[in-house]
Design an enzyme around this catalytic site. Structure first.
Site, PDB file in Angstrom:
ATOM      1  N   ASP A   1      -0.780  10.318   6.536  1.00 14.86           N
ATOM      2  CA  ASP A   1      -2.051   9.479   7.186  1.00 14.86           C
ATOM      3  C   ASP A   1      -2.561   9.909   8.313  1.00 14.86           C
ATOM      4  O   ASP A   1      -3.874   9.484   8.532  1.00 14.86           O
ATOM      5  CB  ASP A   1      -1.254   8.097   7.424  1.00 14.86           C
ATOM      6  CG  ASP A   1      -0.874   7.086   6.346  1.00 14.86           C
ATOM      7  OD1 ASP A   1      -1.495   7.193   5.301  1.00 14.86           O
ATOM      8  OD2 ASP A   1      -0.116   6.186   6.404  1.00 14.86           O
TER       9      ASP A   1
ATOM     10  N   MET B   1      -8.257   0.872  -2.718  1.00 14.35           N
ATOM     11  CA  MET B   1      -6.993   1.543  -3.364  1.00 14.35           C
ATOM     12  C   MET B   1      -6.940   1.671  -4.855  1.00 14.35           C
ATOM     13  O   MET B   1      -6.956   0.441  -5.576  1.00 14.35           O
ATOM     14  CB  MET B   1      -5.696   1.067  -2.653  1.00 14.35           C
ATOM     15  CG  MET B   1      -4.428   1.745  -3.158  1.00 14.35           C
ATOM     16  SD  MET B   1      -4.633   3.349  -2.794  1.00 14.35           S
ATOM     17  CE  MET B   1      -3.596   4.303  -4.000  1.00 14.35           C
ATOM     18  N   GLU B   2      -6.964   2.484  -5.475  1.00 14.95           N
ATOM     19  CA  GLU B   2      -7.231   2.596  -6.996  1.00 14.95           C
ATOM     20  C   GLU B   2      -6.093   2.122  -7.662  1.00 14.95           C
ATOM     21  O   GLU B   2      -5.830   3.043  -8.631  1.00 14.95           O
ATOM     22  CB  GLU B   2      -7.597   4.256  -7.446  1.00 14.95           C
ATOM     23  CG  GLU B   2      -6.602   5.048  -7.012  1.00 14.95           C
ATOM     24  CD  GLU B   2      -6.545   5.906  -5.700  1.00 14.95           C
ATOM     25  OE1 GLU B   2      -6.738   5.196  -4.776  1.00 14.95           O
ATOM     26  OE2 GLU B   2      -6.285   6.963  -5.363  1.00 14.95           O
TER      27      GLU B   2
ATOM     28  N   GLU C   1      -9.522  13.024  -4.334  1.00 12.04           N
ATOM     29  CA  GLU C   1     -10.747  12.492  -3.621  1.00 12.04           C
ATOM     30  C   GLU C   1     -11.922  13.094  -3.759  1.00 12.04           C
ATOM     31  O   GLU C   1     -13.172  12.609  -3.881  1.00 12.04           O
ATOM     32  CB  GLU C   1     -10.378  12.348  -2.088  1.00 12.04           C
ATOM     33  CG  GLU C   1      -9.048  11.469  -1.954  1.00 12.04           C
ATOM     34  CD  GLU C   1      -9.173   9.997  -2.519  1.00 12.04           C
ATOM     35  OE1 GLU C   1     -10.523   9.563  -2.695  1.00 12.04           O
ATOM     36  OE2 GLU C   1      -8.203   9.331  -2.464  1.00 12.04           O
TER      37      GLU C   1
ATOM     38  N   GLY D   1     -10.534   0.952   2.369  1.00 12.59           N
ATOM     39  CA  GLY D   1     -11.708   0.318   2.032  1.00 12.59           C
ATOM     40  C   GLY D   1     -11.172  -0.089   0.333  1.00 12.59           C
ATOM     41  O   GLY D   1     -11.440  -1.490   0.075  1.00 12.59           O
TER      42      GLY D   1
ATOM     43  N   GLN E   1       0.554  -1.272  -0.052  1.00 17.22           N
ATOM     44  CA  GLN E   1      -0.116   0.059   0.037  1.00 17.22           C
ATOM     45  C   GLN E   1       0.836   1.233  -0.120  1.00 17.22           C
ATOM     46  O   GLN E   1       1.622   1.618   0.971  1.00 17.22           O
ATOM     47  CB  GLN E   1      -0.891   0.027   1.323  1.00 17.22           C
ATOM     48  CG  GLN E   1      -1.672   1.383   1.204  1.00 17.22           C
ATOM     49  CD  GLN E   1      -2.542   1.713   0.316  1.00 17.22           C
ATOM     50  OE1 GLN E   1      -3.181   1.016  -0.327  1.00 17.22           O
ATOM     51  NE2 GLN E   1      -2.452   3.134   0.033  1.00 17.22           N
TER      52      GLN E   1
ATOM     53  N   HIS F   1     -11.442   6.792  -9.755  1.00 17.58           N
ATOM     54  CA  HIS F   1     -10.154   7.404  -9.927  1.00 17.58           C
ATOM     55  C   HIS F   1      -9.233   7.132 -11.260  1.00 17.58           C
ATOM     56  O   HIS F   1      -8.332   7.922 -11.202  1.00 17.58           O
ATOM     57  CB  HIS F   1      -9.133   6.659  -8.610  1.00 17.58           C
ATOM     58  CG  HIS F   1      -9.374   7.209  -7.387  1.00 17.58           C
ATOM     59  ND1 HIS F   1      -9.097   8.695  -7.274  1.00 17.58           N
ATOM     60  CD2 HIS F   1      -9.696   6.641  -6.232  1.00 17.58           C
ATOM     61  CE1 HIS F   1      -9.266   8.844  -5.793  1.00 17.58           C
ATOM     62  NE2 HIS F   1      -9.753   7.758  -5.323  1.00 17.58           N
TER      63      HIS F   1
ATOM     64  N   TYR G   1     -12.480  14.442   0.585  1.00 10.97           N
ATOM     65  CA  TYR G   1     -13.749  13.799  -0.090  1.00 10.97           C
ATOM     66  C   TYR G   1     -14.971  14.527  -0.134  1.00 10.97           C
ATOM     67  O   TYR G   1     -15.244  14.963  -1.437  1.00 10.97           O
ATOM     68  CB  TYR G   1     -13.786  12.313   0.812  1.00 10.97           C
ATOM     69  CG  TYR G   1     -12.732  11.314   0.778  1.00 10.97           C
ATOM     70  CD1 TYR G   1     -12.905  10.388  -0.119  1.00 10.97           C
ATOM     71  CD2 TYR G   1     -11.525  11.537   1.385  1.00 10.97           C
ATOM     72  CE1 TYR G   1     -11.780   9.161  -0.146  1.00 10.97           C
ATOM     73  CE2 TYR G   1     -10.651  10.635   1.506  1.00 10.97           C
ATOM     74  CZ  TYR G   1     -10.653   9.655   0.591  1.00 10.97           C
ATOM     75  OH  TYR G   1      -9.529   8.815   0.752  1.00 10.97           O
TER      76      TYR G   1
ATOM     77  N   HIS H   1     -16.149   4.245  -6.675  1.00 13.79           N
ATOM     78  CA  HIS H   1     -15.145   5.267  -6.418  1.00 13.79           C
ATOM     79  C   HIS H   1     -13.842   4.656  -6.818  1.00 13.79           C
ATOM     80  O   HIS H   1     -13.044   5.619  -7.467  1.00 13.79           O
ATOM     81  CB  HIS H   1     -14.987   5.343  -4.701  1.00 13.79           C
ATOM     82  CG  HIS H   1     -13.970   6.259  -4.215  1.00 13.79           C
ATOM     83  ND1 HIS H   1     -14.432   7.582  -3.867  1.00 13.79           N
ATOM     84  CD2 HIS H   1     -12.843   6.014  -3.881  1.00 13.79           C
ATOM     85  CE1 HIS H   1     -13.259   8.136  -3.364  1.00 13.79           C
ATOM     86  NE2 HIS H   1     -12.210   7.329  -3.444  1.00 13.79           N
ATOM     87  N   GLU H   2     -13.364   3.583  -6.460  1.00 12.52           N
ATOM     88  CA  GLU H   2     -11.938   3.385  -7.103  1.00 12.52           C
ATOM     89  C   GLU H   2     -11.888   3.284  -8.413  1.00 12.52           C
ATOM     90  O   GLU H   2     -10.826   3.971  -9.058  1.00 12.52           O
ATOM     91  CB  GLU H   2     -11.389   1.814  -6.584  1.00 12.52           C
ATOM     92  CG  GLU H   2     -11.543   1.573  -4.992  1.00 12.52           C
ATOM     93  CD  GLU H   2     -10.882   3.093  -4.205  1.00 12.52           C
ATOM     94  OE1 GLU H   2      -9.910   3.805  -4.684  1.00 12.52           O
ATOM     95  OE2 GLU H   2     -11.394   3.182  -3.063  1.00 12.52           O
TER      96      GLU H   2
HETATM   97  N1  BES Z   1      -6.793   6.464  -2.305  1.00 13.09           N
HETATM   98  C1  BES Z   1      -7.814   6.168  -1.189  1.00 13.09           C
HETATM   99  C2  BES Z   1      -7.084   5.456  -0.420  1.00 13.09           C
HETATM  100  C3  BES Z   1      -5.942   6.240   0.547  1.00 13.09           C
HETATM  101  C4  BES Z   1      -6.113   7.637   0.659  1.00 13.09           C
HETATM  102  C5  BES Z   1      -4.954   5.336   0.821  1.00 13.09           C
HETATM  103  C6  BES Z   1      -5.152   8.079   1.439  1.00 13.09           C
HETATM  104  C7  BES Z   1      -3.823   6.136   1.325  1.00 13.09           C
HETATM  105  C8  BES Z   1      -3.915   7.484   1.844  1.00 13.09           C
HETATM  106  C9  BES Z   1      -8.933   5.315  -1.959  1.00 13.09           C
HETATM  107  O1  BES Z   1      -9.480   5.845  -3.005  1.00 13.09           O
HETATM  108  C10 BES Z   1     -10.154   5.785  -0.965  1.00 13.09           C
HETATM  109  O2  BES Z   1     -10.444   6.861  -0.805  1.00 13.09           O
HETATM  110  N2  BES Z   1     -10.725   4.866  -0.314  1.00 13.09           N
HETATM  111  C11 BES Z   1     -11.778   4.800   0.577  1.00 13.09           C
HETATM  112  C12 BES Z   1     -13.198   4.282   0.064  1.00 13.09           C
HETATM  113  C13 BES Z   1     -14.080   5.282  -0.544  1.00 13.09           C
HETATM  114  C14 BES Z   1     -15.471   4.830  -1.138  1.00 13.09           C
HETATM  115  C15 BES Z   1     -14.251   6.806   0.159  1.00 13.09           C
HETATM  116  C16 BES Z   1     -11.686   4.183   1.976  1.00 13.09           C
HETATM  117  O3  BES Z   1     -10.496   3.442   1.837  1.00 13.09           O
HETATM  118  O4  BES Z   1     -12.356   4.208   2.805  1.00 13.09           O
HETATM  119 ZN    ZN Z   2     -10.439   7.800  -3.097  1.00 13.47          ZN
END
Ligand code: BES
Ligand code: ZN
Length: 629
Positions: free
Chosen positions: A398, A291-292, A339, A289, A160, A320, A406, A316-317
């Site tokens: 993080d 990762m794209e 996002e 949830g 990741q 992206h 978002y 969502h993914e």
């Molecule tokens: N790219 C993100 C996951 C992410 C964000 C990883 C920041 C590391 C740092 C992914 O597209 C994402 O937004 N996932 C969401 C799900 C979405 C439906 C809002 C998640 O994992 O909750």
């Molecule tokens: Zn996202």
């Protein structure tokens, strides 16, 4: 194109943007990278790595093809974290060993790798080979024992890289400002299969020797690897699922709509440019949830609900593939460009496939989680994080994660939609994706593009001042057009009637409720509800036994708030079997609010911790305390 723009126009745009956002005029160096990207740029990398499950490490080398931007530059600085570097050479005839040194490790950014080139080195293009191995604690890799997988027979490894974890498994320029193509040669134990965010061969012979190619330029955070007992099941002609054998059927069933989602998005925003779109189902320890990763979205198994109710995560993914992977935020301060756009696209896909009512419900749930995050960030003195454009210098991306990029980003695009009209906004977005395809952009680039197409027009329907309110002011602007759901209003009426004792739980008209109605019902119970009242709901609807991970999450939050003890075994089982941050972190936070809850949190966490992904463990250690094993 640029040369054809009149000097007057350029000057106007420049002055306007300069006056508006002097601090962000040019994407400067990325505060989350130590690499000297102004001197050299990595254009391509080739990985040759062996996955060693016994020692939990990747070992081998990477070849970095660099372009020299500054003719005087004689030192290459790369990002690393906890890597052991054994040698660096410059490839050529003959290859030449180079002097290198790992600088001191910084807590958030890792250690810079300094590589010295000879004084005589002037070539425009050069290739460096770095021999290295990763640490078992690499923040971007998760090594799972067989017991942590669905099949319990084989180990599993996944990466990741977003936001700044690629550097923990590849020495590189770890900033989304730099785009590169890659290829890879990955060796694994022969019974396992490797997949990457690249061209995967679904028919690859399972022999422990795999090759990949990613011919499209992507940022480093999209380089991804998964290794496990994986099988492939096609969904459509360009879509399919990789998963462990016991999971692949239910996953393929759950995500059957993915092809229609691609078509819906293509119709709105232009062609899907990545070839295949496959899904990799990860073990439950995955802290996200989804990762794209390009061509191969990585997914939590907690979205496999059985009734396809949680597929907005795929929407969502997938989205992206336009917003994020095609047009990429140049640094993490502008994550809303990835996002916020993506949530807007996601909701449009949901509407196109499942209709307006579902769209409105998901939209309102999104707004509610934004409102909760804005309230808690503000209360915690972190109100600055409720701006769309944030200043993350000195912070770990993080840790600064929230719903703001978002859902506030989505509201901003909704605001533009309300002013421009849907058809016009769609045209604008499509033009934006075309114009900046395969490029990384800053918020300023977006403003300039919006200025060119809207703000600077005599009949502009949006002003720069309004845009700046959206980008720079904290909280939810009064300009926002808030989503609304009639279906939820009906739920509110029923909830009220039950709370006031006018209706018994068993008499609530829940037969047609979907996951979203349940989430709305459960998320909006009064905070001081008595445990006995939850007991009424539980008796009527068996919520403690719900297997929908989202519904169970909302229910368990209510249970903790109400001190509803019959849910404790389920809570423990939930927290020790799911590692998705969004689902577990706030349960722990809620537990920590009382002394008894705190004890329970510490006891459960000590048990659950080995399941969780390394960056989540770091966060929870800080929140709950490191267990004394
Ligand atoms: N790219 C993100 C996951 C992410 C964000 C990883 C920041 C590391 C740092 C992914 O597209 C994402 O937004 N996932 C969401 C799900 C979405 C439906 C809002 C998640 O994992 O909750
Ligand atoms: Zn996202």
């Amino acid at each position: 194109m640029l040369v054809r723009l009149s000097a007057f126009f350029l000057a106007t745009v420049f002055l306007m943007s300069f006056a508006a956002r002097a601090a962000d005029a040019v994407p400067g160096p990325d505060p989350h990278s130590l690499a000297n990207t102004q001197d050299f740029r990595v254009r391509h990398l080739s990985l040759d790595l062996t996955a060693d499950f016994t020692h939990k490490r990747l070992a081998g080398y990477v070849d970095l093809q660099l372009q020299r931007l500054d003719p005087a530059a004689r030192q290459v600085v790369l990002d690393t974290r906890e890597l052991t570097v054994s040698a660096v050479e410059q490839l050529g005839k003959p290859a030449q060993a180079l002097k290198f040194r790992l600088g001191e490790a910084q807590p958030i950014l890792g250690a810079p790798l300094y590589i010295d080139l000879p004084a005589s080195s002037t070539a425009q293009e050069l290739t460096l080979r770095v021999h290295y191995q990763t640490s078992p604690q690499a923040s971007g890799l998760q090594w799972l024992d067989p017991s942590q997988t669905a099949g319990k027979q084989h180990p599993y490894l996944y990466s990741q890289s977003q936001a700044i974890h690629a550097r923990s498994w590849i020495p590189l320029q770890d900033t989304p400002q730099v785009r590169l193509t890659y290829d890879a040669h990955i060796r694994t134990p022969p019974q396992l299969m490797a997949v990457m965010s690249a061209a995967n061969d679904p028919d690859a012979k399972r022999n422990g020797d795999y090759r990949f190619e990613m011919p499209q330029a992507i940022p480093s955070y999209l380089i991804a690897l998964g290794v496990g007992d994986l099988v492939f099941k096609p969904i459509g002609s360009r879509t399919g699922v990789y998963a462990e054998p016991g999971v692949v059927e239910s996953a393929a069933h759950e995500f059957a709509d993915v092809e229609s989602m691609i078509e819906a998005c293509e119709k709105l925003f232009g062609p899907y440019r990545w070839g295949r779109y496959d899904l990799l189902i990860l073990p439950p320890s995955f802290m996200w949830g989804g990762m794209e990763n390009p061509r191969l979205t990585f997914l939590t198994p907690t979205v496999i609900a059985g009734d396809r109710s949680l597929v907005s995560l795929i929407a969502h993914e997938l989205a992206h593939s336009w917003s994020g992977n095609l047009v990429t935020n140049a640094n993490w301060d502008s994550m809303w460009l990835n996002e916020g756009f993506t949530v807007y696209l996601e909701r449009r896909i949901i509407e196109a496939l499942y209709g307006k009512e579902r769209y409105e419900m998901e939209d309102v749930l999104g707004l509610q989680s934004l409102q909760r995050d804005v309230a808690s960030l503000t209360a915690a003195g972190d109100g600055a994080l409720t701006r769309l454009v944030v200043d993350l210098k000195g912070r770990d991306p993080d840790d600064a994660f929230s719903e703001v990029p978002y859902e506030k980003g989505r509201l901003f695009l909704g605001f533009l939609e309300s002013r421009l009209g849907r058809a016009e906004l769609d045209k604008f977005l499509r033009g934006y994706f075309d114009r900046f395809a395969f490029q990384s952009v800053s918020t300023q680039t977006f403003i300039d593009y919006l200025a060119e197409h809207e703000l600077n027009r005599p009949s502009a329907r949006v002003s720069l001042a309004e845009v700046n309110v959206w980008l720079d002011e904290p909280g939810i602007p009064s300009l926002a057009v808030l989503p609304h759901s009639e279906a939820f209003t009906r739920i509110d009426l029923q909830r009220d009637a039950w709370l006031k004792g006018q209706r018994k739980a068993g008499d609530l008209a829940t037969a047609k409720w979907t996951t979203y109605e349940w989430l709305h019902f459960l998320d909006n119970l009064p905070a001081d509800l008595a445990g006995a009242r939850l007991g009424e709901l539980d008796a009527a609807f068996h919520l403690t036994a719900s297997t929908n991970a989202m519904v169970a999450h909302s229910w368990l939050l209510d249970a903790i708030r109400a001190g509803y003890a019959p849910a404790w075994p389920r809570l423990e089982q939930y927290l020790t079997s799911i590692g998705r941050r969004k689902l577990v972190k706030d349960l722990y936070e809620e537990l920590l609010k009382t002394p008894d809850g705190k004890q329970m949190a510490q006891r459960i966490y000590a048990k659950a911790r080995p399941l969780y992904q390394i960056p989540l463990v770091q966060q929870l250690d800080e929140l709950i305390g490191k267990p004394a094993y």
